[in-house]
Design a protein around this motif. Structure first.
Motif, PDB file in Angstrom:
ATOM      1  N   ARG A 121      13.995  -4.740   1.487  1.00 58.84           N
ATOM      2  CA  ARG A 121      15.325  -5.270   1.203  1.00 58.84           C
ATOM      3  C   ARG A 121      15.536  -5.428  -0.306  1.00 58.84           C
ATOM      4  N   ARG A 122      14.532  -5.976  -0.986  1.00 57.66           N
ATOM      5  CA  ARG A 122      14.649  -6.211  -2.432  1.00 57.66           C
ATOM      6  C   ARG A 122      14.795  -4.892  -3.189  1.00 57.66           C
ATOM      7  N   LEU A 123      14.038  -3.856  -2.778  1.00 55.89           N
ATOM      8  CA  LEU A 123      14.161  -2.561  -3.451  1.00 55.89           C
ATOM      9  C   LEU A 123      15.540  -1.950  -3.219  1.00 55.89           C
ATOM     10  N   LEU A 124      16.061  -2.074  -2.005  1.00 52.98           N
ATOM     11  CA  LEU A 124      17.402  -1.540  -1.739  1.00 52.98           C
ATOM     12  C   LEU A 124      18.471  -2.277  -2.525  1.00 52.98           C
ATOM     13  N   ASP A 125      18.300  -3.572  -2.698  1.00 48.85           N
ATOM     14  CA  ASP A 125      19.287  -4.374  -3.413  1.00 48.85           C
ATOM     15  C   ASP A 125      19.196  -4.228  -4.931  1.00 48.85           C
ATOM     16  N   THR A 126      18.130  -3.639  -5.409  1.00 47.56           N
ATOM     17  CA  THR A 126      17.946  -3.456  -6.851  1.00 47.56           C
ATOM     18  C   THR A 126      18.686  -2.212  -7.304  1.00 47.56           C
ATOM     19  N   PRO A 127      19.524  -2.314  -8.327  1.00 44.21           N
ATOM     20  CA  PRO A 127      20.199  -1.117  -8.837  1.00 44.21           C
ATOM     21  C   PRO A 127      19.184  -0.050  -9.260  1.00 44.21           C
ATOM     22  N   ASP A 128      19.552   1.202  -9.067  1.00 39.17           N
ATOM     23  CA  ASP A 128      18.650   2.306  -9.408  1.00 39.17           C
ATOM     24  C   ASP A 128      18.163   2.222 -10.851  1.00 39.17           C
ATOM     25  N   ALA A 135       0.837  -1.206   0.000  1.00 35.66           N
ATOM     26  CA  ALA A 135       0.000   0.000   0.000  1.00 35.66           C
ATOM     27  C   ALA A 135       0.869   1.252   0.000  1.00 35.66           C
ATOM     28  N   LEU A 136       1.926   1.247   0.790  1.00 35.89           N
ATOM     29  CA  LEU A 136       2.831   2.389   0.845  1.00 35.89           C
ATOM     30  C   LEU A 136       3.471   2.637  -0.519  1.00 35.89           C
ATOM     31  N   VAL A 137       4.005   1.604  -1.136  1.00 33.19           N
ATOM     32  CA  VAL A 137       4.651   1.756  -2.448  1.00 33.19           C
ATOM     33  C   VAL A 137       3.630   2.226  -3.479  1.00 33.19           C
ATOM     34  N   SER A 138       2.464   1.633  -3.483  1.00 34.41           N
ATOM     35  CA  SER A 138       1.430   2.026  -4.432  1.00 34.41           C
ATOM     36  C   SER A 138       1.059   3.493  -4.266  1.00 34.41           C
ATOM     37  N   LEU A 139       0.926   3.942  -3.026  1.00 32.31           N
ATOM     38  CA  LEU A 139       0.618   5.354  -2.785  1.00 32.31           C
ATOM     39  C   LEU A 139       1.746   6.258  -3.267  1.00 32.31           C
ATOM     40  N   MET A 140       2.972   5.846  -3.039  1.00 33.55           N
ATOM     41  CA  MET A 140       4.113   6.647  -3.488  1.00 33.55           C
ATOM     42  C   MET A 140       4.151   6.745  -5.010  1.00 33.55           C
ATOM     43  N   LEU A 141       3.806   5.673  -5.680  1.00 31.49           N
ATOM     44  CA  LEU A 141       3.826   5.669  -7.145  1.00 31.49           C
ATOM     45  C   LEU A 141       2.626   6.399  -7.742  1.00 31.49           C
ATOM     46  N   SER A 142       1.537   6.502  -6.996  1.00 34.36           N
ATOM     47  CA  SER A 142       0.284   6.999  -7.555  1.00 34.36           C
ATOM     48  C   SER A 142       0.284   8.487  -7.893  1.00 34.36           C
ATOM     49  N   SER A 143       1.125   9.266  -7.249  1.00 31.28           N
ATOM     50  CA  SER A 143       1.151  10.699  -7.532  1.00 31.28           C
ATOM     51  C   SER A 143       1.563  10.939  -8.984  1.00 31.28           C
ATOM     52  N   LEU A 196      11.661   5.691  -2.991  1.00 31.43           N
ATOM     53  CA  LEU A 196      11.450   4.281  -2.643  1.00 31.43           C
ATOM     54  C   LEU A 196      12.662   3.718  -1.907  1.00 31.43           C
ATOM     55  N   LYS A 197      13.845   4.077  -2.374  1.00 27.91           N
ATOM     56  CA  LYS A 197      15.072   3.599  -1.717  1.00 27.91           C
ATOM     57  C   LYS A 197      15.196   4.197  -0.310  1.00 27.91           C
ATOM     58  N   ALA A 198      14.952   5.503  -0.181  1.00 23.52           N
ATOM     59  CA  ALA A 198      15.068   6.156   1.125  1.00 23.52           C
ATOM     60  C   ALA A 198      14.048   5.577   2.116  1.00 23.52           C
ATOM     61  N   THR A 199      12.849   5.363   1.661  1.00 24.77           N
ATOM     62  CA  THR A 199      11.810   4.797   2.516  1.00 24.77           C
ATOM     63  C   THR A 199      12.184   3.370   2.942  1.00 24.77           C
ATOM     64  N   SER A 200      12.690   2.596   2.013  1.00 25.20           N
ATOM     65  CA  SER A 200      13.110   1.229   2.335  1.00 25.20           C
ATOM     66  C   SER A 200      14.211   1.229   3.373  1.00 25.20           C
ATOM     67  N   ARG A 201      15.156   2.161   3.256  1.00 20.19           N
ATOM     68  CA  ARG A 201      16.246   2.270   4.232  1.00 20.19           C
ATOM     69  C   ARG A 201      15.699   2.537   5.632  1.00 20.19           C
ATOM     70  N   VAL A 202      14.776   3.493   5.710  1.00 21.85           N
ATOM     71  CA  VAL A 202      14.181   3.842   7.003  1.00 21.85           C
ATOM     72  C   VAL A 202      13.446   2.649   7.600  1.00 21.85           C
ATOM     73  N   LEU A 203      12.710   1.938   6.788  1.00 15.89           N
ATOM     74  CA  LEU A 203      11.939   0.800   7.284  1.00 15.89           C
ATOM     75  C   LEU A 203      12.834  -0.334   7.792  1.00 15.89           C
ATOM     76  N   LEU A 204      14.016  -0.464   7.233  1.00 16.78           N
ATOM     77  CA  LEU A 204      14.920  -1.530   7.647  1.00 16.78           C
ATOM     78  C   LEU A 204      15.793  -1.140   8.846  1.00 16.78           C
ATOM     79  N   GLU A 205      15.798   0.121   9.225  1.00 16.81           N
ATOM     80  CA  GLU A 205      16.602   0.564  10.368  1.00 16.81           C
ATOM     81  C   GLU A 205      16.033   0.061  11.675  1.00 16.81           C
TER      82      GLU A 205
END
Length: 109
Positions: free
Chosen positions: A73-80, A43-51, A100-109
């Motif tokens: 983890r998968r998004l962080l490991d995926t090259p930009d 839901a978070l990713v979908s909302l971020m993409l929806s704008s 998406l990368k910044a949000t993933s980093r925060v969620l994994l902290e």
């Protein structure tokens, strides 16, 4: 604002049949396809993409991301560059890769 109730009643009437694209391809519908464990992040990713992105494009992009593997983890490991390819159809995709990368980093902290 003046006459807000009339506007609200019109919205309720027009939305009563729930046949708009957002009802079948919006974030709520997309997240509903996920398992309970995946639902919040999807839901978070979908909302971020929806704008600045049509619901049909968002739904198709979410399917691509799920096929790729959609987790912080998968998004962080995926090259930009690869992540950008996956979400290219979304408006402002270059910025969304960063978010998406910044949000993933925060969620994994």
């Amino acid at each position: 604002p003046a006459n807000w109730r009339a506007t609200w009643e019109l919205i309720v009437e027009l939305r009563a049949d729930r046949t708009a694209v957002v009802d079948s391809m919006g974030t709520e519908a997309i997240a509903g396809e996920s398992t309970k464990e995946e639902r919040d992040f999807d839901a978070l990713v979908s909302l971020m993409l929806s704008s600045q992105t049509k619901d049909t494009v968002n739904a198709a992009t979410m399917k691509k991301l799920r096929a790729h593997g959609l987790s912080p983890r998968r998004l962080l490991d995926t090259p930009d560059e690869r992540l950008d390819e996956l979400i290219y159809a979304c408006g402002f995709h270059n910025n969304k890769v960063k978010y998406l990368k910044a949000t993933s980093r925060v969620l994994l902290e």
